[in-house]
Design an enzyme around this catalytic site. Structure first.
Site, PDB file in Angstrom:
ATOM      1  N   LYS A  14       0.841  -1.203   0.000  1.00 25.60           N
ATOM      2  CA  LYS A  14       0.000   0.000   0.000  1.00 25.60           C
ATOM      3  C   LYS A  14       0.876   1.253   0.000  1.00 25.60           C
ATOM      4  O   LYS A  14       0.592   2.220  -0.703  1.00 25.60           O
ATOM      5  CB  LYS A  14      -0.964  -0.024   1.201  1.00 25.60           C
ATOM      6  CG  LYS A  14      -2.063  -1.071   1.032  1.00 25.60           C
ATOM      7  CD  LYS A  14      -2.860  -1.321   2.300  1.00 25.60           C
ATOM      8  CE  LYS A  14      -3.784  -2.523   2.089  1.00 25.60           C
ATOM      9  NZ  LYS A  14      -4.596  -2.835   3.276  1.00 25.60           N
ATOM     10  N   GLN A  58      -4.759  -1.542   9.465  1.00 26.13           N
ATOM     11  CA  GLN A  58      -4.562  -2.849   8.833  1.00 26.13           C
ATOM     12  C   GLN A  58      -5.048  -3.954   9.776  1.00 26.13           C
ATOM     13  O   GLN A  58      -4.583  -4.066  10.908  1.00 26.13           O
ATOM     14  CB  GLN A  58      -3.069  -3.043   8.510  1.00 26.13           C
ATOM     15  CG  GLN A  58      -2.765  -4.335   7.772  1.00 26.13           C
ATOM     16  CD  GLN A  58      -3.381  -4.382   6.380  1.00 26.13           C
ATOM     17  OE1 GLN A  58      -3.302  -3.418   5.630  1.00 26.13           O
ATOM     18  NE2 GLN A  58      -4.011  -5.488   6.040  1.00 26.13           N
ATOM     19  N   ASP A  81     -11.154   2.385   3.728  1.00 25.48           N
ATOM     20  CA  ASP A  81     -11.474   0.953   3.619  1.00 25.48           C
ATOM     21  C   ASP A  81     -12.985   0.741   3.494  1.00 25.48           C
ATOM     22  O   ASP A  81     -13.431  -0.357   3.163  1.00 25.48           O
ATOM     23  CB  ASP A  81     -10.971   0.204   4.868  1.00 25.48           C
ATOM     24  CG  ASP A  81      -9.616  -0.465   4.653  1.00 25.48           C
ATOM     25  OD1 ASP A  81      -9.220  -0.631   3.480  1.00 25.48           O
ATOM     26  OD2 ASP A  81      -8.964  -0.816   5.650  1.00 25.48           O
TER      27      ASP A  81
END
Ligand code: NDP
Length: 243
Positions: A14, A58, A81
């Site tokens: 990422k 994460q 997200d």
């Protein structure tokens, strides 16, 4: 948080994608024993930090951290997200800014391949909040006829063999075999599983499935990179939204 090896790979990918796109990024690699309060304080700081448009934690987080509390603490306008309940609700009603990255990547692959979802039998194996459920909504918004299967589904093969578009998001290596696929179906493999020999493999047994499918995504190299591309897209949107 912590030292999950898969998380380390995902975070590195990422960060690399951000650098390639010219998106400024900050990483906070917190020790596994960091308290929930400390993590919440960091999220609050980032929520208020004007030069940060998007925040993601994460997953998975260590057991002493309540995942729901963490997700709920992220400002929905920075929730790239799209896991915050506000964004989940927006996806339900079809009026959304952010789409969870993996299902969004699947939709982009379908679109770019010139496949029209309208009227198609779409079968998803897996009903997680991050893949299966939002995937069902996105396919429904495109007028697919959607079936969601899970571990309690009876006669799974009968469902998968009806699918014009089959999405596998199970987390079991090579779970979907060629005999479970309708000839000519589009097969999308979301699974990322690491075998004992360290090789990555999907939820679909590629060799038998490719003989039956009209189109199929590989693992690695299919949905995974698309997930990251969609994260970049959400982050760009967040930058526009947050001004
Ligand atoms: P989860 O473990 O959260 O969900 C798995 C789903 O599969 C559950 O709904 C479960 O059913 C269902 N399932 C398990 N066993 C069976 C069975 N025997 N028959 C039918 N359904 C079954 O996984 P995720 O959705 O988070 O991830 C799925 C896969 O996708 C994993 O391999 C993961 O690594 C990968 N992944 C890949 C991403 C990418 O970027 N490409 C991003 C996210 C995930 P039940 O609900 O009944 O337990």
């Amino acid at each position: 948080m912590g030292d999950d090896p898969a998380s380390r790979v995902y975070v590195n990918n990422k960060k690399k994608a951000c650098a390639e796109c010219g998106i400024y990024s900050e990483e906070y690699a917190l020790p596994g024993e960091t308290s929930q309060e400390e993590l919440l304080r960091l999220i609050d700081t980032l929520n208020k930090k004007p030069e940060i448009s998007g925040i993601l934690v994460q997953l998975p987080v260590p057991k002493h951290i309540d995942e729901k509390t963490i997700i709920n603490a992220i400002d929905p306008k920075k929730d790239v997200d799209a896991f915050h309940p506000v964004n989940v609700g927006k996806i339900m009603v079809g009026d959304y800014d952010f789409v969870p990255c993996t299902p969004a990547g699947v939709m982009e692959l379908i679109k770019e391949s010139g496949i029209d979802v309208a009227g198609k039998e779409c079968v998803i194996v897996g009903r997680s909040n991050i893949v299966g459920k939002p995937q069902a909504m996105l396919l429904l918004h495109q007028n697919g006829t959607v079936t969601v299967c899970h571990s309690k589904t009876q006669n799974l093969k009968e469902h998968t063999r009806r699918a014009d578009i089959l999405v596998a998001a199970v987390g079991i290596p090579n779970f979907i075999t060629g005999d479970m696929i309708k000839p000519g179906a589009v097969v999308i493999d979301v699974g990322i599983n690491r075998l004992e020999n360290k090789k990555l493999c999907g939820d679909v047994e590629f060799e038998s499935a490719k003989e039956v499918a009209s189109a199929i995504t590989p693992v690695p190299g299919g949905v995974g990179p698309m997930t990251i591309a969609m994260l970049m897209k959400n982050t760009l949107k967040a930058a526009v939204i947050n001004g």
